[in-house]
Design an enzyme around this catalytic site. Sequence first.
Site, mmCIF file in Angstrom:
data_model
loop_
_atom_site.group_PDB
_atom_site.id
_atom_site.type_symbol
_atom_site.label_atom_id
_atom_site.label_comp_id
_atom_site.label_asym_id
_atom_site.label_seq_id
_atom_site.Cartn_x
_atom_site.Cartn_y
_atom_site.Cartn_z
ATOM 1 N N HIS A 62 0.677 -1.106 -0.308
ATOM 2 C CA HIS A 62 0.209 -0.212 -0.267
ATOM 3 C C HIS A 62 0.784 1.041 -0.122
ATOM 4 O O HIS A 62 1.406 1.359 0.795
ATOM 5 C CB HIS A 62 -1.120 -0.108 0.982
ATOM 6 C CG HIS A 62 -2.124 -0.754 1.184
ATOM 7 N ND1 HIS A 62 -3.679 -0.546 1.094
ATOM 8 C CD2 HIS A 62 -1.723 -2.332 0.665
ATOM 9 C CE1 HIS A 62 -3.641 -1.884 1.142
ATOM 10 N NE2 HIS A 62 -3.629 -2.405 0.640
ATOM 11 N N TYR B 193 -9.236 5.527 6.524
ATOM 12 C CA TYR B 193 -9.317 5.640 8.757
ATOM 13 C C TYR B 193 -10.588 6.943 8.342
ATOM 14 O O TYR B 193 -9.804 8.323 7.856
ATOM 15 C CB TYR B 193 -7.857 6.321 8.955
ATOM 16 C CG TYR B 193 -7.138 4.913 9.378
ATOM 17 C CD1 TYR B 193 -6.788 4.137 10.695
ATOM 18 C CD2 TYR B 193 -6.662 4.663 8.906
ATOM 19 C CE1 TYR B 193 -5.615 3.479 11.176
ATOM 20 C CE2 TYR B 193 -5.196 3.868 8.293
ATOM 21 C CZ TYR B 193 -5.379 3.164 10.093
ATOM 22 O OH TYR B 193 -4.025 1.689 10.159
ATOM 23 N N PRO C 54 -4.614 -0.171 19.082
ATOM 24 C CA PRO C 54 -4.410 -0.292 17.562
ATOM 25 C C PRO C 54 -3.998 0.635 16.601
ATOM 26 O O PRO C 54 -3.682 -0.004 16.144
ATOM 27 C CB PRO C 54 -6.045 -1.432 17.620
ATOM 28 C CG PRO C 54 -6.799 -0.839 18.558
ATOM 29 C CD PRO C 54 -6.184 -0.625 20.061
ATOM 30 N N LYS D 28 0.834 -0.669 15.317
ATOM 31 C CA LYS D 28 1.904 -0.524 16.041
ATOM 32 C C LYS D 28 2.585 -1.677 16.338
ATOM 33 O O LYS D 28 3.892 -2.365 16.679
ATOM 34 C CB LYS D 28 2.126 0.623 16.482
ATOM 35 C CG LYS D 28 2.003 1.812 15.678
ATOM 36 C CD LYS D 28 3.921 2.039 14.680
ATOM 37 C CE LYS D 28 3.532 2.898 13.653
ATOM 38 N NZ LYS D 28 3.736 3.102 12.522
ATOM 39 N N TYR E 189 3.340 6.325 10.239
ATOM 40 C CA TYR E 189 2.617 5.514 9.966
ATOM 41 C C TYR E 189 3.650 4.260 9.035
ATOM 42 O O TYR E 189 3.645 3.373 9.307
ATOM 43 C CB TYR E 189 1.977 5.212 8.593
ATOM 44 C CG TYR E 189 0.462 4.963 8.746
ATOM 45 C CD1 TYR E 189 -1.050 4.900 9.210
ATOM 46 C CD2 TYR E 189 0.515 3.641 7.692
ATOM 47 C CE1 TYR E 189 -1.367 3.946 9.749
ATOM 48 C CE2 TYR E 189 -0.131 3.229 7.523
ATOM 49 C CZ TYR E 189 -1.398 2.943 8.430
ATOM 50 O OH TYR E 189 -2.664 1.907 7.674
HETATM 51 C C1 DHB Z 1 -5.392 -3.401 10.229
HETATM 52 C C2 DHB Z 1 -5.509 -2.630 11.915
HETATM 53 C C3 DHB Z 1 -4.912 -1.957 12.606
HETATM 54 O O1 DHB Z 1 -5.011 -1.241 13.791
HETATM 55 C C4 DHB Z 1 -4.866 -0.277 11.575
HETATM 56 O O2 DHB Z 1 -4.632 0.390 12.247
HETATM 57 C C5 DHB Z 1 -5.086 -0.843 10.410
HETATM 58 C C6 DHB Z 1 -5.696 -2.179 9.437
HETATM 59 C C7 DHB Z 1 -6.147 -4.907 10.471
HETATM 60 O O3 DHB Z 1 -6.823 -5.446 10.618
HETATM 61 O O4 DHB Z 1 -6.137 -4.734 8.889
#
Ligand code: DHB
Length: 405
Positions: free
Chosen positions: A79, A208, A300, A304, A400
């Site tokens: 990505h 997001y 989450p 990270k 990121y």
């Molecule tokens: C996923 C989980 C995340 O916390 C994130 O920031 C991006 C992707 C995932 O499970 O695909």
Amino acid sequence: MDTTPHGTQVDVGIVGGGPAGLMTALLLRRRGISAAVVEARSEETIAHTQRAGILEAPTVQMLLDADIGSRVLTEGHEHTGTVLSFEGDQRRIDFQELVGRSVWLYPQNEVFRDLAAAWQREEGIIHWSVENTAVEGLDSDRPQIGFTDADGVSRTIEARVIVGADGSRSMCRKLIPEGVRTDHFTSYPFAWFGILCEAPPTAPELIYANSEVGFALISQRSDTVQRMYFQCDPDTDPESWSDDEIFDHIQRVLGGEEVVELRRGRITERTVLPFRSYVCDPLTYGRLVLAGDAGHTVPPTGAKGLNLAFSDVRALVPRLEELLGDPAARPDDDGLFDPLRRYSATALDRVWKAQNFSYWATNLLHRRPDEDSFAHLRRRGEFQAITRSAYGRGYFADSYTGWAD
Ligand code: DHB
């Protein structure tokens, strides 16, 4: 390596057979250092537990350098950017243009499968589904992991160092005496509701999104299975929402079908994920050292967790080699060995950068229960400051994709 029926002697004993523990074991073996791993869960349980899906560039590089036959390049997806959305105003962050790095969508359970297959192919010692795990003798030269194996046999692994890679509910962490250890902790007034559904991807990249009803994330798994999350109350019963209620809510966060049409399908899994931030300092005591979630937990947002576990392992393995190469090494007055103290300092530098990013991105993207109009509009200003300036986008992209140092 000397193996008696119920006792094994190795250089490094590892508590925890998740990605942190297995990657440590494999990289130690590359340096001629023997390791044995114990894990409380079964291999199948870990392989089927949904975790985050985004790998930073340095994490992908480690999988490739370890030469374990990882499928990240063939089955993962690069990505080169992601979308941030506020009330339906979508802005793309182009990672390649901004920082020259990408991330890979390759779910953590696939990383685990690669590592577990490699360790077993190389005939590494691993005991799954163990019980009664206890670590003893940390003050001696030969600490031990005692446990009951899946057949009910009591066993011990004697080592020169123990790595605690036993996850966010770590038992090993508690072996660092309270007088030595500081626990840094913060909590959040929300959680994520995560689903897996049988649908095609909604968009080519992750989205997001924030809105007046909170956060949602559209992630992916394959051409036919998608992963999505939305903000919920920590006490939510996952069965209390119907499939339609879930998709209608996520669509609302995205800003309506005129912005992007959410692709829906049968929901095959639903879970509520708690949010917390935690750091243990130092990550070592005596002949024990922590790696991954055992030493720190991030919320989450930004995915990270696994990436930090891998950066721990990168910093740890050379320091383990240094310590093992010095049979006369003695702990300092605090009970710490110098190479492991230096590992802790290096690892915690990156951990705090990631804590900051995860905390910041969480606050940028979530709605607090007691929020007023000031808070929401301030967030709109922050969203614009980030997405409408190359400097703001650069900050997001750099963090990121995993900082260069
Ligand atoms: C996923 C989980 C995340 O916390 C994130 O920031 C991006 C992707 C995932 O499970 O695909």
